[in-house]
Design an enzyme around this catalytic site. Sequence first.
Site, PDB file in Angstrom:
ATOM      1  N   ASP A   1      -3.717 152.439 -98.358  1.00  0.00           N
ATOM      2  CA  ASP A   1      -2.607 151.848 -97.593  1.00  0.00           C
ATOM      3  C   ASP A   1      -2.999 151.651 -96.134  1.00  0.00           C
ATOM      4  O   ASP A   1      -2.275 151.000 -95.377  1.00  0.00           O
ATOM      5  CB  ASP A   1      -1.336 152.698 -97.697  1.00  0.00           C
ATOM      6  CG  ASP A   1      -1.575 154.149 -97.328  1.00  0.00           C
ATOM      7  OD1 ASP A   1      -2.440 154.778 -97.948  1.00  0.00           O
ATOM      8  OD2 ASP A   1      -0.902 154.647 -96.414  1.00  0.00           O
ATOM      9  N   ASN A   2      -4.140 152.219 -95.751  1.00  0.00           N
ATOM     10  CA  ASN A   2      -4.643 152.011 -94.393  1.00  0.00           C
ATOM     11  C   ASN A   2      -5.897 151.139 -94.388  1.00  0.00           C
ATOM     12  O   ASN A   2      -6.658 151.152 -93.428  1.00  0.00           O
ATOM     13  CB  ASN A   2      -4.952 153.350 -93.725  1.00  0.00           C
ATOM     14  CG  ASN A   2      -3.694 154.187 -93.531  1.00  0.00           C
ATOM     15  OD1 ASN A   2      -2.597 153.649 -93.435  1.00  0.00           O
ATOM     16  ND2 ASN A   2      -3.846 155.499 -93.482  1.00  0.00           N
TER      17      ASN A   2
ATOM     18  N   ARG B   1      -2.383 145.204 -96.804  1.00  0.00           N
ATOM     19  CA  ARG B   1      -3.293 146.302 -97.107  1.00  0.00           C
ATOM     20  C   ARG B   1      -3.749 146.207 -98.554  1.00  0.00           C
ATOM     21  O   ARG B   1      -3.099 145.519 -99.355  1.00  0.00           O
ATOM     22  CB  ARG B   1      -2.541 147.640 -96.907  1.00  0.00           C
ATOM     23  CG  ARG B   1      -1.936 147.771 -95.531  1.00  0.00           C
ATOM     24  CD  ARG B   1      -0.545 148.418 -95.610  1.00  0.00           C
ATOM     25  NE  ARG B   1       0.170 148.271 -94.339  1.00  0.00           N
ATOM     26  CZ  ARG B   1       0.089 149.109 -93.327  1.00  0.00           C
ATOM     27  NH1 ARG B   1      -0.643 150.182 -93.433  1.00  0.00           N
ATOM     28  NH2 ARG B   1       0.749 148.872 -92.211  1.00  0.00           N
TER      29      ARG B   1
ATOM     30  N   GLY C   1      11.467 158.066 -89.086  1.00  0.00           N
ATOM     31  CA  GLY C   1      11.250 156.705 -88.595  1.00  0.00           C
ATOM     32  C   GLY C   1      10.801 156.635 -87.147  1.00  0.00           C
ATOM     33  O   GLY C   1      10.683 155.554 -86.577  1.00  0.00           O
TER      34      GLY C   1
ATOM     35  N   LYS D   1       6.324 150.109 -83.894  1.00  0.00           N
ATOM     36  CA  LYS D   1       6.028 151.329 -84.661  1.00  0.00           C
ATOM     37  C   LYS D   1       6.735 152.498 -83.968  1.00  0.00           C
ATOM     38  O   LYS D   1       6.611 152.658 -82.750  1.00  0.00           O
ATOM     39  CB  LYS D   1       4.517 151.538 -84.676  1.00  0.00           C
ATOM     40  CG  LYS D   1       4.033 152.473 -85.747  1.00  0.00           C
ATOM     41  CD  LYS D   1       2.523 152.397 -85.843  1.00  0.00           C
ATOM     42  CE  LYS D   1       1.978 153.593 -86.610  1.00  0.00           C
ATOM     43  NZ  LYS D   1       0.520 153.628 -86.590  1.00  0.00           N
TER      44      LYS D   1
ATOM     45  N   ASP E   1      -4.382 151.550 -88.402  1.00  0.00           N
ATOM     46  CA  ASP E   1      -3.829 152.891 -88.517  1.00  0.00           C
ATOM     47  C   ASP E   1      -4.680 153.951 -87.821  1.00  0.00           C
ATOM     48  O   ASP E   1      -5.531 154.592 -88.423  1.00  0.00           O
ATOM     49  CB  ASP E   1      -3.581 153.269 -89.980  1.00  0.00           C
ATOM     50  CG  ASP E   1      -2.095 153.351 -90.232  1.00  0.00           C
ATOM     51  OD1 ASP E   1      -1.434 154.108 -89.501  1.00  0.00           O
ATOM     52  OD2 ASP E   1      -1.585 152.648 -91.118  1.00  0.00           O
TER      53      ASP E   1
ATOM     54  N   GLY F   1       5.211 151.964 -98.082  1.00  0.00           N
ATOM     55  CA  GLY F   1       5.923 150.966 -97.265  1.00  0.00           C
ATOM     56  C   GLY F   1       6.114 151.449 -95.843  1.00  0.00           C
ATOM     57  O   GLY F   1       5.881 152.615 -95.525  1.00  0.00           O
TER      58      GLY F   1
ATOM     59  N   GLY G   1       7.637 153.046 -93.126  1.00  0.00           N
ATOM     60  CA  GLY G   1       8.723 154.018 -93.005  1.00  0.00           C
ATOM     61  C   GLY G   1       9.174 154.225 -91.568  1.00  0.00           C
ATOM     62  O   GLY G   1      10.162 154.898 -91.306  1.00  0.00           O
TER      63      GLY G   1
END
Length: 479
Positions: free
Chosen positions: A250-251, A179, A122, A109, A260, A86, A88
Site C-alpha cells: 500500500d506504500n 498504489r 484521522g 494528510k 509514504d 484506504g 484513513g
Amino acid sequence: MEIPFDNSYSRLPEEFYRKVDPAAVKHPTLIQWNQSLAKDLGIPFDANDSDTLAAVFSGNQAIPGATPLAMAYAGHQFGRFTKQLGDGRAHLLGEVLTKQGKRKDIMLKGSGATPFSRRGDGRSSLGPVIREYLLSEAMHALGIPTTRALAAVATGESVYRESRLPGGVFTRVADSHIRIGTFEYFSSRGMKDHLQALLRYACERHYPRALEGSPDELVDRFLAQVVEGQAALIAKWMSIGFIHGVMNTDNASVAAITIDFGPCAFMDQFAYDRVYSSIDRHGRYAYHNQKQIGLWNLTRLAEALLPLLPQSQDSIERLQAVLNRYEAVYQKAWRYLFARKLGVSEDCQNLDELIRLFLDALADESLDFTQSFLALAEVLLDQDTLLPKTPKLGQFIDRWQREIKNIEVAVTQIRQTNPRFIPRNHLMEEVIAAALIGDYEPFYQLLKRCLDPFGSKDGSRYELPPKPHEVVKATFCGT
Ligand code: AMP
Ligand code: MG
C-alpha cells in the site's frame, strides 16, 4: 483565488473512493509554504496570504473545484494481506495540470477521519508533518522521484498518541496516489471491470505509450513499466543510503515514486542490515533487503493483474518473464550510480568488487555512509579526511586510485553525486523537538540545507555525522 482543478480520479466509478470532506480544525497556522512548487502547479497563492493558506491547507476552507475524497486500497503489510485499508487520514482534494501538462494530485494528510479510518483518529501530530516535509523535499533535491511537499500547517489542536502532541496537516503533491494496493483492492474482490478500468486509468496517466500496441498485452506492458520504474527507484534509494522502512504494497507507487515517509531514515553508520523503524522488528525492510522486497511487491502486482489475462499457465509465465527483468534493470542502475559515487567509469575493471570492497570497509568500522563517499574527493586531493587508516580501506584505496583516469573529473563527479547535506536522523529529532514547542527556526535551517544537498562546505554541524551521543537508533512513524 482559485485552484484550477481537473479531477479525473473522481470521475472513476464510485467504488474507487468515498467522498468525504476534511474536518475543520480549531486554529490553523501556516508553518511552511512551497512557493516554487505552487507556481509550477499554477496555484495562485503566495506566502503573504498565510491566513488563507492556513485555512485552505488545513481543510478549514473549502476551495471551489475541489472534490475531496478518500481513496480505497488494500495492501500487504509486513507480508500479510489486508483487504481494506484506504485513506484513513487523508483527503485527495483534486488534481491540477502543471505548465508542462503533467497531472498532479493534491492531498491533505492529517485532515480528519474518513470511512477508511478504522480505529484511527484521522489526525497527524506535528512530528510526522515536519518529517515528511523535510524528507520529501530532500529526496526531490537529490533527484529521486518522490511525492512533494506543498504546505505544512499547525492545527492548534492536540492529538493523543503516547502523549498529548500538537496536531498538523501536511499537503502532499504526487504524480498519483495509485498504489500496488489499489490493484489488490479490486483484484481481491473479484471486481474485474474495475480492475480493468484502473489499469486503463493508470496507463493513461503514467504510461500512455503502453496503450499503443495489442490490447491483449496491455497488462504485460504496464507491468514492465512499473517493474523498470521500481527497480530504478530502489537502486537510487540504495545509492543515498535511504531506508524506506515500510515497504508495504500500500506504500508502493505504480508511478514508481517514493511515497509514504513514515519511519524512513537516511543511514548514518553503514551496515548492510541497518534498520531504523521501530515497528520493523525482524528487519524485513532493512537496507540490504530493499531490492528483494521491491520484487516481492511487484510480484503481488503481477498476481493482482492476473485475472485480466486468460486463465492459463501461459499467462503466469508471461508475467513471470516481465518480473524477471527486474534484476537486470536494478543491477544496471545500481552499478551506474555507485560508479559515479566512486568517481570511476562504469566500465572500469571489476567494478562490482570495488564497490563491495568499499562498502565492506565501511561496514567493518561502522563508518558514515554519506560522508565516507564524499571523503573520497579529499583522498584524491591529498587532503585530510575522516576516513581511518584501516588495512581494508588501504587496500580499497590502492585499487580504486588505479581506476581514476582524471583527478579533476573524478572529484567533480564525486561531489555532484554524493550529498553533503541530508536530513539526518539526529537533526530531524532536534527540529521536531523544537517545532513541538512552537520554534520552527531549526526546521527552516535544516530545510535550507536539504534544498541544496550538493552545496559546498559551510562549516556547520549540518554536514557532519552525529556525535556518538547523538546517534539515533530507532525511528517511529508517530502516526
Ligand atoms: P501507513 O502505515 O502510514 O502507510 O498507514 C497504513 C494505514 O493506516 C492507512 O490506511 C492509513 O490511512 C491508516 N492510518 C494511519 N494512521 C491513521 C490515523 N491516525 N487515523 C486513521 N487512519 C490511519
Ligand atoms: Mg501508507
